[in-house]
Design a protein around this motif. Structure first.
Motif, PDB file in Angstrom:
ATOM      1  N   THR A  80       0.830  -1.482  -0.438  1.00 28.41           N
ATOM      2  CA  THR A  80       0.033  -0.384  -0.312  1.00 28.41           C
ATOM      3  C   THR A  80       1.199   1.439  -0.096  1.00 28.41           C
ATOM      4  OG1 THR A  80      -1.568  -1.387   1.218  1.00 28.41           O
ATOM      5  CG2 THR A  80      -1.434   1.288   1.173  1.00 28.41           C
ATOM      6  N   HIS A  81       2.103   1.490   0.691  1.00 32.13           N
ATOM      7  CA  HIS A  81       2.287   2.640   1.112  1.00 32.13           C
ATOM      8  C   HIS A  81       3.732   2.936   0.222  1.00 32.13           C
ATOM      9  CE1 HIS A  81       0.015   2.102   4.896  1.00 32.13           C
ATOM     10  NE2 HIS A  81       0.870   0.617   4.501  1.00 32.13           N
ATOM     11  N   THR A  82       3.957   1.551  -0.515  1.00 36.53           N
ATOM     12  CA  THR A  82       5.836   1.714  -1.549  1.00 36.53           C
ATOM     13  C   THR A  82       5.411   1.312  -2.921  1.00 36.53           C
ATOM     14  OG1 THR A  82       5.725  -0.977  -1.152  1.00 36.53           O
ATOM     15  CG2 THR A  82       6.475   0.417   0.884  1.00 36.53           C
ATOM     16  N   SER A  83       3.821   0.601  -3.212  1.00 39.61           N
ATOM     17  CA  SER A  83       4.378   0.158  -4.669  1.00 39.61           C
ATOM     18  C   SER A  83       3.790   1.140  -5.906  1.00 39.61           C
ATOM     19  CB  SER A  83       3.495  -0.675  -4.681  1.00 39.61           C
ATOM     20  OG  SER A  83       3.734  -1.069  -5.935  1.00 39.61           O
ATOM     21  N   VAL A  84       4.070   1.893  -6.827  1.00 43.70           N
ATOM     22  CA  VAL A  84       3.942   2.692  -7.200  1.00 43.70           C
ATOM     23  C   VAL A  84       3.183   1.430  -9.055  1.00 43.70           C
ATOM     24  CG1 VAL A  84       4.294   4.155  -9.150  1.00 43.70           C
ATOM     25  CG2 VAL A  84       4.770   4.545  -6.825  1.00 43.70           C
ATOM     26  N   HIS A 113       0.328   6.340   6.878  1.00 41.41           N
ATOM     27  CA  HIS A 113      -0.752   6.809   6.607  1.00 41.41           C
ATOM     28  C   HIS A 113      -0.264   7.476   4.934  1.00 41.41           C
ATOM     29  CE1 HIS A 113       0.015   8.988  10.756  1.00 41.41           C
ATOM     30  NE2 HIS A 113      -0.723   7.418  10.468  1.00 41.41           N
ATOM     31  N   HIS A 114       0.002   7.198   4.397  1.00 44.12           N
ATOM     32  CA  HIS A 114      -0.082   7.021   2.733  1.00 44.12           C
ATOM     33  C   HIS A 114      -0.362   6.217   1.781  1.00 44.12           C
ATOM     34  CE1 HIS A 114       0.139   8.728  -1.445  1.00 44.12           C
ATOM     35  NE2 HIS A 114       1.278   7.386  -1.585  1.00 44.12           N
ATOM     36  N   SER A 115      -1.107   6.140   1.064  1.00 40.35           N
ATOM     37  CA  SER A 115      -1.203   4.792   0.286  1.00 40.35           C
ATOM     38  C   SER A 115      -1.165   5.211  -0.965  1.00 40.35           C
ATOM     39  CB  SER A 115      -2.704   4.157   0.446  1.00 40.35           C
ATOM     40  OG  SER A 115      -3.176   3.571  -0.289  1.00 40.35           O
ATOM     41  N   TYR A 116      -0.329   4.241  -2.369  1.00 36.10           N
ATOM     42  CA  TYR A 116      -0.059   4.945  -3.552  1.00 36.10           C
ATOM     43  C   TYR A 116      -1.555   3.960  -3.866  1.00 36.10           C
ATOM     44  CZ  TYR A 116       4.335   5.776  -2.896  1.00 36.10           C
ATOM     45  OH  TYR A 116       5.597   7.069  -2.931  1.00 36.10           O
ATOM     46  N   ILE A 117      -2.160   3.399  -3.911  1.00 35.68           N
ATOM     47  CA  ILE A 117      -3.167   2.406  -4.270  1.00 35.68           C
ATOM     48  C   ILE A 117      -4.735   4.036  -4.051  1.00 35.68           C
ATOM     49  CG2 ILE A 117      -4.739   0.502  -4.378  1.00 35.68           C
ATOM     50  CD1 ILE A 117      -1.511   0.080  -4.849  1.00 35.68           C
ATOM     51  N   SER A 118      -5.301   3.986  -2.810  1.00 34.89           N
ATOM     52  CA  SER A 118      -6.118   4.904  -2.711  1.00 34.89           C
ATOM     53  C   SER A 118      -6.197   5.748  -4.126  1.00 34.89           C
ATOM     54  CB  SER A 118      -5.847   5.803  -1.477  1.00 34.89           C
ATOM     55  OG  SER A 118      -6.220   5.024  -0.847  1.00 34.89           O
ATOM     56  N   GLY A 119      -4.964   6.113  -4.754  1.00 37.42           N
ATOM     57  CA  GLY A 119      -5.796   7.749  -6.083  1.00 37.42           C
ATOM     58  C   GLY A 119      -6.721   7.035  -7.046  1.00 37.42           C
ATOM     59  N   ALA A 120      -6.267   5.450  -6.679  1.00 32.56           N
ATOM     60  CA  ALA A 120      -7.395   4.535  -8.248  1.00 32.56           C
ATOM     61  C   ALA A 120      -8.892   3.930  -7.512  1.00 32.56           C
ATOM     62  CB  ALA A 120      -6.162   3.631  -8.985  1.00 32.56           C
TER      63      ALA A 120
END
Length: 148
Positions: A80-84, A113-120
């Motif tokens: 969640t926090h690392t994978s573009v 606290h940051h999720s890359y996945i949430s943006g999609a």
């Protein structure tokens, strides 16, 4: 008519029920899969489930699901926090995707606290335990039934 949902669980989720039960509870991955299958069946949907400790396995599953599934429920675990790359695969799948977290990442360490996945993601469910997976299926079923 396509009636399949992809259920993806990322790294370490195979250890549910054993790993840090004070955070993740006592339910197992098998309990999660059974819950999702039961909830999906109530909506006339079927489930393909995969857990992988490897980023590429999740990416490959998303690529395969494109055009063959009506949506995806994903708990990317630590990715969640690392994978573009996983974010790009969610976008490339063109599937409505609901991101699920058993715990509330915002109540934990700052790096969570940051999720890359949430943006999609169409929606994000966090902190509801494994019940969040059922909510995710309900969201995807409603989206599918609306004809989107």
């Amino acid at each position: 008519m396509n009636t399949r949902i992809m259920l993806l669980n990322g790294p370490n989720l195979n250890m549910l029920g054993q790993r840090e039960p004070d955070i993740y509870g006592h339910s197992t991955l098998e309990d999660v899969v059974a819950l999702v299958r039961d909830r999906a069946a109530g909506h006339g949907l079927e489930v393909d489930a995969l857990q992988s400790n490897h980023e590429g396995g999740l990416i490959d599953a998303l690529h395969r699901a494109r055009g063959t599934h009506v949506g995806c429920v994903i708990n990317p675990g630590g990715l969640t926090h690392t994978s573009v790359a996983l974010l790009d695969a969610v976008r490339a799948s063109e599937l409505p995707t609901v991101e699920v977290h058993i715990s509330n990442p915002h109540a934990r360490e700052a790096f969570r606290h940051h999720s890359y996945i949430s943006g999609a993601a169409k929606a994000v469910i966090a902190g509801a335990g494994i019940a969040g997976y059922g909510f995710a299926v309900d969201i995807l079923a409603a989206h599918h039934n609306e004809g989107h």
